[in-house]
Design a protein around this motif. Structure first.
Motif, PDB file in Angstrom:
ATOM      1  N   ILE A   1       0.862  -1.195   0.000  1.00  0.00           N
ATOM      2  CA  ILE A   1       0.000   0.000   0.000  1.00  0.00           C
ATOM      3  C   ILE A   1       0.893   1.238   0.000  1.00  0.00           C
ATOM      4  CG2 ILE A   1      -1.667   1.328   1.365  1.00  0.00           C
ATOM      5  CD1 ILE A   1      -2.665  -1.441   2.435  1.00  0.00           C
TER       6      ILE A   1
ATOM      7  N   ARG B   1      -2.652  12.782  -6.254  1.00  0.00           N
ATOM      8  CA  ARG B   1      -3.541  11.612  -6.330  1.00  0.00           C
ATOM      9  C   ARG B   1      -3.083  10.604  -7.382  1.00  0.00           C
ATOM     10  NH1 ARG B   1      -6.210  15.917  -4.688  1.00  0.00           N
ATOM     11  NH2 ARG B   1      -7.839  15.741  -3.068  1.00  0.00           N
TER      12      ARG B   1
ATOM     13  N   SER C   1      -7.859  11.849 -14.122  1.00  0.00           N
ATOM     14  CA  SER C   1      -7.537  11.001 -12.963  1.00  0.00           C
ATOM     15  C   SER C   1      -6.856  11.778 -11.833  1.00  0.00           C
ATOM     16  CB  SER C   1      -6.669   9.816 -13.391  1.00  0.00           C
ATOM     17  OG  SER C   1      -5.496  10.271 -14.024  1.00  0.00           O
TER      18      SER C   1
ATOM     19  N   ASN D   1      -9.331  10.396  -6.306  1.00  0.00           N
ATOM     20  CA  ASN D   1      -8.486   9.538  -5.460  1.00  0.00           C
ATOM     21  C   ASN D   1      -8.800   8.075  -5.748  1.00  0.00           C
ATOM     22  OD1 ASN D   1      -6.810   8.484  -3.540  1.00  0.00           O
ATOM     23  ND2 ASN D   1      -8.039   9.123  -1.782  1.00  0.00           N
ATOM     24  N   SER D   2      -8.513   7.643  -6.987  1.00  0.00           N
ATOM     25  CA  SER D   2      -8.872   6.277  -7.393  1.00  0.00           C
ATOM     26  C   SER D   2      -7.956   5.240  -6.748  1.00  0.00           C
ATOM     27  CB  SER D   2      -8.833   6.149  -8.918  1.00  0.00           C
ATOM     28  OG  SER D   2      -7.573   6.556  -9.398  1.00  0.00           O
ATOM     29  N   LEU D   3      -6.765   5.657  -6.260  1.00  0.00           N
ATOM     30  CA  LEU D   3      -5.859   4.714  -5.593  1.00  0.00           C
ATOM     31  C   LEU D   3      -6.256   4.493  -4.128  1.00  0.00           C
ATOM     32  CD1 LEU D   3      -2.412   6.027  -6.962  1.00  0.00           C
ATOM     33  CD2 LEU D   3      -3.652   3.991  -7.703  1.00  0.00           C
ATOM     34  N   LYS D   4      -7.312   5.214  -3.686  1.00  0.00           N
ATOM     35  CA  LYS D   4      -7.788   5.121  -2.289  1.00  0.00           C
ATOM     36  C   LYS D   4      -6.660   5.405  -1.286  1.00  0.00           C
ATOM     37  CE  LYS D   4     -11.868   4.039  -3.707  1.00  0.00           C
ATOM     38  NZ  LYS D   4     -12.685   5.209  -4.015  1.00  0.00           N
ATOM     39  N   LEU D   5      -5.904   6.453  -1.581  1.00  0.00           N
ATOM     40  CA  LEU D   5      -4.785   6.833  -0.716  1.00  0.00           C
ATOM     41  C   LEU D   5      -5.304   7.431   0.586  1.00  0.00           C
ATOM     42  CD1 LEU D   5      -2.780   8.701  -3.492  1.00  0.00           C
ATOM     43  CD2 LEU D   5      -2.189   6.456  -2.568  1.00  0.00           C
ATOM     44  N   ASP D   6      -4.594   7.160   1.661  1.00  0.00           N
ATOM     45  CA  ASP D   6      -4.915   7.800   2.938  1.00  0.00           C
ATOM     46  C   ASP D   6      -4.135   9.115   2.986  1.00  0.00           C
ATOM     47  OD1 ASP D   6      -5.332   8.663   5.474  1.00  0.00           O
ATOM     48  OD2 ASP D   6      -4.505   6.895   6.485  1.00  0.00           O
TER      49      ASP D   6
ATOM     50  N   GLU E   1     -10.422  13.211  -0.116  1.00  0.00           N
ATOM     51  CA  GLU E   1     -10.795  12.252  -1.165  1.00  0.00           C
ATOM     52  C   GLU E   1     -10.599  12.888  -2.540  1.00  0.00           C
ATOM     53  OE1 GLU E   1     -11.331   9.162  -0.996  1.00  0.00           O
ATOM     54  OE2 GLU E   1     -11.534   8.859   1.159  1.00  0.00           O
ATOM     55  N   ASP E   2     -11.683  12.940  -3.348  1.00  0.00           N
ATOM     56  CA  ASP E   2     -11.594  13.571  -4.672  1.00  0.00           C
ATOM     57  C   ASP E   2     -11.565  15.092  -4.523  1.00  0.00           C
ATOM     58  OD1 ASP E   2     -11.900  10.999  -5.452  1.00  0.00           O
ATOM     59  OD2 ASP E   2     -13.955  11.209  -6.202  1.00  0.00           O
TER      60      ASP E   2
END
Length: 901
Positions: free
Chosen positions: A101, A385, A436, A440-445, A456-457
């Protein structure tokens, strides 16, 4: 999982070894992980094969000891097998990509012991010796000393290796050059060997990463640019595409000579490259609507050393939209747009006043803004992102604070307007098709904001239904009429004459001196520590683009009744106007027929030809109905040729000196001829006699024009004179009355003149190659340009009067922007072109050898050659519809040409 982004900035990856990482050796909870041990210039990195396990990064400066266990230890039955082992004792370790991750690095502080057991134990001694050398470098106090020692180790390694010729694509390839260099990608440089053959460009990384060799076929290369890297002229970027933002390879050399030699080899291979890609050639295409605003900005960024591979010089694009609150984006309202004539820092007057007060009180060197409009931090602020590992690399393994992230368009724009230190512009991604970076398509924290909301986005304005719609509307805004009319103002600030000096001060556009090209000479700094500190500061702070223009940038020419729209491929399409056919005016139909004629100009065919003079033909004039053609010649005669009877009906000689040009006055009653005997003769067609003579000059009259009851005469006596002519009444034999209105003085003989459509500007070309543009209303010179080396044969304004084309004895066409006086294009011709007609894009010219040539001005090439005279084409006439042409030649002939669709 490993990438060079796991290294520190300015760190090198040297080699890798397959190994086992053993934790708690000899204890009950001993664990063994198989993987790859990477030796880097400032750290040891272990990448386990098991993706669940974290990558371990041990900074060399945090090591207490690095050693191979002693032989007696190896034989000790209690320590079991440690052959091929390296024991590392350290105070701090970073754990990266645990469970694969992407997240902030986890720091483990406190003393830990790591045993790395190499598969090939024979390499142990060399690896330990390398690590000891690098460890000593990392323990040096000063950054400059560290950098110098690491550079020495690197150069030693490069010197002991060379390019592996077995990597050539073909055994028949001929080697042209080999040298040491580094491949540059964002935040990272990778050392190795460059090789150029007669077919390919190769780069072989010293560490074999990311692949053993990078190969580029020279045949595919389209563009090549010299680059400034780390403020030094050592970079070279190669593109295999015409319009892409990203290149195929970016190389940094260790010497300017190597860089220039490689550039020469590739540029020679892709012939004509160097003359093709100048700011001026792109400007002409943009002005004439052949390049979109997006494409033009991309090309300017490229020419100004901006590259996607260098985050300190990333391409810069403007904020365009100023409205992030409305539910509908109205591109017809000027207030929707940002003021493009000001830098971001000057958009808010209150903030600017505070900055100016500070600026006045500041000692030299003064600057208005404490931060730049483009820097690595700003680029990654927008791209975090999609490029999180770049952000972690730049910020030592951490993401920025959640509230300082790119959370909302409206917030970011507001901060750029109000923030005390935020003056950033945008990046090209805002005007492209990949949304893109907004998601936040990688679901990064990326952290939690003050209100408890997670990052988020990116929050979009109400007028955007989603990320793709936002980009689509941003593209439409960039290509809108308002932006097309004002983009040149922003170009003046970022790439142009308002970038430096007094104009920059007046435009409130002054940044820290270190951000400008030439702001500091790194070679003059002897102290390596000072040099490293300064370079780091400059690269992190951001750099001002290379200055491309030193005079005001011309405006874009906006098509009448048409609007520019942007297609997904960023090409320009002309949207059809909403005028219905029955509303079209006569002018529109004429304009359409002219456009049709020029689109088919290569279909010009010889209709008939007649030898009517004893010497070269110098001038052609035709009556309104086209029935009579008047010609002047160096044989001193004016002749009237009938198209119907195909015979000469009049032949008049005013003196024994050559005639140089002729024209017919409105009403078709009088022909005017200019002569080498210093006089201008008026001939009455109706009465068949000389009606008047104007003794206007002290040397030969070379060219005459007539507009609105005014006569303009150019002469070898170095003047152009403007006369008001009150016609005489021929019946009562009253002479013309001539009043001299203006005298335009030149340094040398004037060979040709032309007037713009509005009769407000006059262009003159001299025997020595100078082009001058005059304001006729005030008789003052606006621009004086040394365009040609040798006589200017012909000069003419484009139909829209925005550009001036000239042809010279020096075998070239030159295009000048009339508003700014900037030379914006130069086209080399095989031989001199003696006369021409043009529509702003296409040229029909008569050459020294007698051929008619059709040129694509933007493509800078001949698209058709038509056999014509035997000897130079001396004069050319074209009708208003542009579908009928008459030429006069040195071969004493006139030729009639017709367009055959």
């Amino acid at each position: 999982r490993f990438s060079l982004l796991l290294l520190n900035l300015e760190e090198y990856y040297f080699e890798q070894h397959t190994a086992n990482h053993i934790i708690s050796k000899g204890c009950r909870d001993e664990r063994k992980f198989r993987g790859s041990l990477k030796i880097c210039s400032k750290s040891i990195i272990f990448e386990p094969d098991d993706n669940i396990q974290p990558i371990i990064k041990i900074p060399l400066r945090d090591c207490i000891s690095i050693k191979a266990p002693e032989d007696n230890e190896a034989n000790n039955p209690f320590t079991r097998d440690t052959s091929g082992g390296i024991l590392v004792l350290c105070n701090q370790v970073f754990l990266i990509k645990e469970r694969n991750i992407i997240a902030s690095y986890k720091t483990v502080r406190g003393r830990t012991e790591h045993l790395f057991q190499l598969d090939v134990s024979g390499k142990l001694g060399d690896v330990v010796q390398t690590l000891h050398q690098l460890y000593r470098a990392s323990c040096l106090d000063k950054m400059g000393d560290q950098a110098a020692m690491i550079t020495a180790i690197l150069q030693s390694r490069l010197a002991r290796t060379s390019f592996d010729k077995n990597r050539f694509q073909s055994i028949s390839e001929t080697l042209h050059m080999e040298c040491k260099a580094e491949m540059v990608t964002p935040l990272v440089t990778n050392p190795g060997h460059v090789c150029v053959t007669d077919a390919n460009l190769y780069f072989q990384p010293l560490n074999g990463y990311p692949k053993p060799v990078v190969q580029i076929t020279l045949q595919n290369v389209r563009r090549i640019y010299k680059r400034r890297h780390g403020l030094m002229p050592l970079g070279l970027e190669v593109f295999c595409t015409e319009d892409d933002l990203c290149s195929d390879i970016y190389l940094k050399f260790y010497s300017c000579q190597d860089r220039d030699e490689l550039y020469f080899l590739i540029a020679t291979y892709i012939e004509n490259h160097i003359t093709e890609h100048t700011a001026e050639s792109y400007m002409l295409q943009w002005q004439r609507g052949h390049l979109s605003n997006y494409q033009y900005l991309l090309h300017l960024n490229n020419l100004a050393d901006r590259s996607c591979n260098d985050l300190s010089q990333y391409p810069v694009f403007p904020w365009i939209i100023a409205d992030y609150s409305s539910s509908v984006l109205d591109l017809t309202k000027p207030e929707t747009f940002r003021d493009l004539s000001k830098p971001v820092g000057a958009l808010n007057k209150e903030r600017l006043d505070r900055l100016l007060t500070r600026y006045q009180e500041m000692p030299e060197p003064k600057f208005m803004y404490g931060s730049h409009y483009s820097s690595p931090g700003y680029v990654l602020f927008y791209l975090v992102r999609v490029a999180p590992e770049y952000m972690l690399c730049l910020q030592n393994g951490k993401f920025d604070h959640a509230d300082r992230m790119f959370n909302s368009l409206a917030e970011t724009w507001k901060n750029c307007l109000d923030g005390a230190t935020d003056f950033k512009e945008l990046i090209p991604e805002f005007y492209e098709n990949d949304s893109s970076f907004l998601v936040n398509s990688l679901k990064l924290d990326l952290g939690e904001r003050q209100g408890g909301k997670m990052v988020e986005d990116v929050e979009l304005p109400p007028w955007a239904s989603g990320p793709d719609d936002f980009l689509q509307k941003s593209q439409e805004a960039l290509e809108s009429q308002y932006v097309s009319e004002h983009l040149h103002e922003w170009i003046d600030i970022i790439f142009g004459y308002k970038q430096k000096g007094s104009e920059a001060v007046a435009a409130h556009n002054v940044f820290h001196p270190l951000t400008y090209e030439g702001g500091v000479d790194l070679n003059s700094i002897m102290d390596p520590n000072e040099k490293v500190a300064l370079l780091t500061q400059i690269l992190e702070f951001g750099q001002t683009p290379k200055q491309l223009f030193t005079i005001p940038h011309p405006r874009r020419i906006m098509p009448k009744l048409k609007s520019l729209s942007r297609t997904s491929s960023h090409s320009v399409s002309l949207a059809e106007s909403t005028v219905s056919p029955n509303e079209e005016s006569f002018e529109d139909l004429t304009e359409e027929s002219i456009t049709l004629a020029w689109n088919n100009i290569s279909k010009l065919k010889l209709d008939e030809q007649y030898k009517i003079h004893k010497e070269a033909i110098t001038g052609i004039a035709v009556t309104c109905n086209g029935s009579s053609v008047f010609t002047t010649s160096q044989d001193s005669t004016l002749k009237m040729f009938s198209r119907e009877s195909k015979t000469i009906q009049r032949s008049v000689s005013f003196s024994n000196m050559a005639l140089s040009s002729c024209l017919i006055l409105p009403g078709d009653t009088t022909v005017i001829s200019s002569s080498w005997d210093n006089h201008i003769y008026f001939y009455s067609i109706a009465f068949g006699r000389q009606q008047d003579v104007l003794m206007g000059h002290d040397d030969a009259v070379s060219k005459i024009c007539w507009r609105d009851e005014r006569l303009y005469s150019a002469s070898w006596d170095s003047t152009v004179k403007v006369w008001r002519c009150v016609p005489g009444e021929t019946s009562s034999n009253k002479k013309h009355h001539f009043e001299l209105l203006a005298e335009l003085e030149h340094d040398v003989s004037v060979n040709t003149i032309d007037l713009n459509a509005a009769n407000t500007l006059l262009a003159s070309g001299t025997r020595e190659g100078t082009i001058s543009v005059w304001d006729v209303t005030t008789a003052t010179v606006l621009h004086q340009l040394p365009c040609h080396s040798g006589t200017v044969f012909d000069a003419a304004f484009s139909p829209d009067s925005r550009h001036l084309l000239s042809a010279g004895e020096d075998c070239s066409f030159k295009v000048t922007d009339v508003q700014t006086g900037m030379l914006i294009s130069s086209v080399t011709t095989e031989e001199p072109q003696r006369c021409f007609r043009w529509d702003g894009n296409t040229i029909l010219s008569g050459s020294q050898s007698g051929e008619l040539l059709i040129w694509d001005l933007l493509g800078r090439k001949v698209i058709e050659r038509i056999k014509g005279h035997t000897g130079a084409v001396m004069s050319m006439w074209m009708n208003e519809q542009c579908n009928s042409v008459i030429t006069g030649g040195e071969d004493k002939q006139i030729m009639f040409w017709k367009l055959q669709y």
